[in-house]
Design a protein around this motif. Sequence first.
Motif, PDB file in Angstrom:
ATOM      1  N   GLU A 118     -19.957 -62.089 -62.198  1.00 28.32           N
ATOM      2  CA  GLU A 118     -18.905 -62.117 -61.180  1.00 28.32           C
ATOM      3  C   GLU A 118     -19.468 -61.775 -59.800  1.00 28.32           C
ATOM      4  O   GLU A 118     -19.066 -62.366 -58.792  1.00 28.32           O
ATOM      5  CB  GLU A 118     -17.793 -61.153 -61.566  1.00 28.32           C
ATOM      6  N   LYS A 121     -21.073 -64.863 -58.373  1.00 24.77           N
ATOM      7  CA  LYS A 121     -20.225 -66.049 -58.300  1.00 24.77           C
ATOM      8  C   LYS A 121     -20.324 -66.796 -56.965  1.00 24.77           C
ATOM      9  O   LYS A 121     -20.296 -68.039 -56.955  1.00 24.77           O
ATOM     10  CB  LYS A 121     -18.766 -65.688 -58.594  1.00 24.77           C
ATOM     11  N   CYS A 152     -16.503 -65.139 -68.591  1.00 23.10           N
ATOM     12  CA  CYS A 152     -16.924 -65.976 -67.457  1.00 23.10           C
ATOM     13  C   CYS A 152     -15.895 -67.063 -67.169  1.00 23.10           C
ATOM     14  O   CYS A 152     -15.544 -67.305 -66.003  1.00 23.10           O
ATOM     15  CB  CYS A 152     -18.286 -66.596 -67.751  1.00 23.10           C
ATOM     16  N   GLU A 154     -12.739 -67.027 -67.764  1.00 24.57           N
ATOM     17  CA  GLU A 154     -11.542 -66.413 -67.175  1.00 24.57           C
ATOM     18  C   GLU A 154     -11.709 -66.194 -65.676  1.00 24.57           C
ATOM     19  O   GLU A 154     -10.716 -66.135 -64.933  1.00 24.57           O
ATOM     20  CB  GLU A 154     -11.251 -65.079 -67.867  1.00 24.57           C
ATOM     21  N   ARG A 155     -12.968 -66.070 -65.227  1.00 22.70           N
ATOM     22  CA  ARG A 155     -13.250 -65.833 -63.806  1.00 22.70           C
ATOM     23  C   ARG A 155     -13.685 -67.105 -63.079  1.00 22.70           C
ATOM     24  O   ARG A 155     -14.160 -67.039 -61.952  1.00 22.70           O
ATOM     25  CB  ARG A 155     -14.325 -64.738 -63.694  1.00 22.70           C
TER      26      ARG A 155
END
Length: 298
Positions: A118, A121, A152, A154-155
């Motif tokens: 995250e 990202k 991952c 989900e993000r």
Amino acid sequence: MTGAEGLLFDLDTFAVHDGPGIRLAVYFKGCPLACRWCHSPESLRPEPEVIFLRDRCRLCGRCGAVCPQGVHARSGERHTLDRDKCLVCGRCVEACPSGALAVKGVRMSADAIVAKAERLKPFFDHSGGGVTLTGGEVTQQAGFAEAILEGCQERGIHTAIETCGACRWEVLERLAARSDLVLFDLKLMDDAEHRRWTGASNRGILANAARLAGRDVVVRVPLIPGITDTEANLDALFAFLSGSGLRRVELLPFNPSSGAKHEWLGRTFGVAGERQSVARLAEIACRAEGAGLTVSVA
């Protein structure tokens, strides 16, 4: 928070060869195959182990002085290790002043890896990258891998797995469903030859590969001189891919420098040869294209 944990041997926060864009490559420890040319032999065993970089050793003797098992010894101008005695306590690594010793294998949580992804990202979004779970073999730690992939996705982070396919289909199907891209390694089409060079049958591997048709899959072919890069093997492999509906293939030229890693573990590199020439790679690519495949060279 998932609580899932697994064993890794490395993390690369700027990988560019394991899928599109800049990627976080997560290297799982443990593999069901024993390919003699393995470019990551430190990935094979499913437990931590000590590696020894002989060219860094100063023969100072500090490792032997602290080792409770008598693993380390000096014989003239040579450092020897009795790996059968090693408990991987790490004392020798801490004592070594030159970085000649290291432990490969550390436990991490899926949550920690997802958190790292995250933070990266913005780089993924800018480059079209993401997270690739590789190894070793990701299906050997399926619950751990699944937790990372779910976190991952989900993000909004692109996910990929690299697999040798030597697993139950139910496991691979579950992980593939949570992956935006599957990198599938294929080596030898003849089952007897596959057993000879990797220590296992390829029947389940080929069946799993065929079942992945219709997903985003890149089949990666390591080109090992005189073993996997023969015309007979490549023609059979390309025909299999074409007949199975798998259209994308990536050729991995031989890397003779991988032999140095085998020395880290006191092993002998099981193959010999040089990287294929540009002309030879072009010839192989042409054969693949003739079978209706889209080809790239790593």
